[in-house]
Design a protein around this motif. Structure first.
Motif: not given
Length: 227
Positions: A109-131
């Motif tokens: 119900x809050x689009x800004x949290x969906x956009x924020x989730x994509x920021x978290x995803x980018x951070x997660x990808x920096x610190x986690x090894x794929x797979x």
């Protein structure tokens, strides 16, 4: 990293008190990420106690555990519920490094949290090894469908584009929450399981009260549930 799963009735038991045969218990570190107010703590309460409670914003990080019993193994989830406030953003990587599963939550119900989730995803990808980490995108507060600002299709599209699994839940009603945890357990077991050396065996570590008179200790904000 994955896609949505179809449920198969009866394939798993969640938090059962007894098992027909002894099985090994493996440790799974799972982190909940997302903006403040999206319902991360409420999802964690559903995972652990199958109940809903109104919660205050998490300070730093809260910790709790729960067990999921699969047919051939038990998984002990160590759940790290991180704070979503901007001021805690810089310390959050300390909690999700080495995670076997990450639940990325937004409020439908809050689009800004969906956009924020994509920021978290980018951070997660920096610190986690794929797979090495099973990542699930979760649109929470499905009970607010009349106020929806993010469609199911948008969530599914983002998950598909970024190789994530996707589910919509309602921590308030409990809809799809147990199914989500079971699916995460299966994917972690299949992708990072003991056959790849990715999960270690759970060993009980006694908790020591180092400051019995200090009620402001950081440990007072953590919850240990179950053996």
């Amino acid at each position: 990293m994955g896609e949505s799963l179809q449920r198969s009735p009866g394939r798993t038991r969640l938090r059962s008190d007894t098992l027909s045969t002894p099985v090994k218990t493996l440790r799974v570190k799972m982190v909940l990420l997302g903006a403040s107010g999206v319902g991360k703590s409420s999802l964690a309460q559903r995972f652990v106690k199958d109940e809903f409670r109104n919660t205050s914003p998490t300070i730093g990080c809260a910790y709790m555990t729960c067990a999921v019993h699969l047919s051939d193994v038990s998984l002990r989830f160590e759940i790290w519920d991180t704070a979503g406030q901007e001021k805690y953003h810089s310390v959050t990587p300390l909690y999700y490094r080495g995670a076997h599963a990450a639940i990325l939550v937004y409020d439908i119900s809050k689009r800004k949290t969906y956009i924020r989730a994509q920021v978290w995803l980018k951070e997660l990808e920096k610190h986690c090894i794929q797979g090495s980490t099973v990542v699930w995108l979760v649109g929470n507060k499905g009970d607010l469908t009349l106020d929806r600002q993010v469609s199911v299709q948008e969530g599914e599209s983002l998950a598909k584009d970024r190789g994530l699994f996707f589910t919509e839940t309602s921590a308030l009603s409990g809809d799809q929450v147990s199914n989500l945890l079971l699916d995460v357990a299966h994917r972690v077991s299949e992708c990072i399981g003991v056959q790849q050396g990715g999960l270690s065996e759970w060993t009980e570590t006694p908790l020591m009260d180092l400051h019995p008179r200090d009620t402001s200790s950081v440990f007072s904000s953590c919850c240990r549930v179950g053996p």
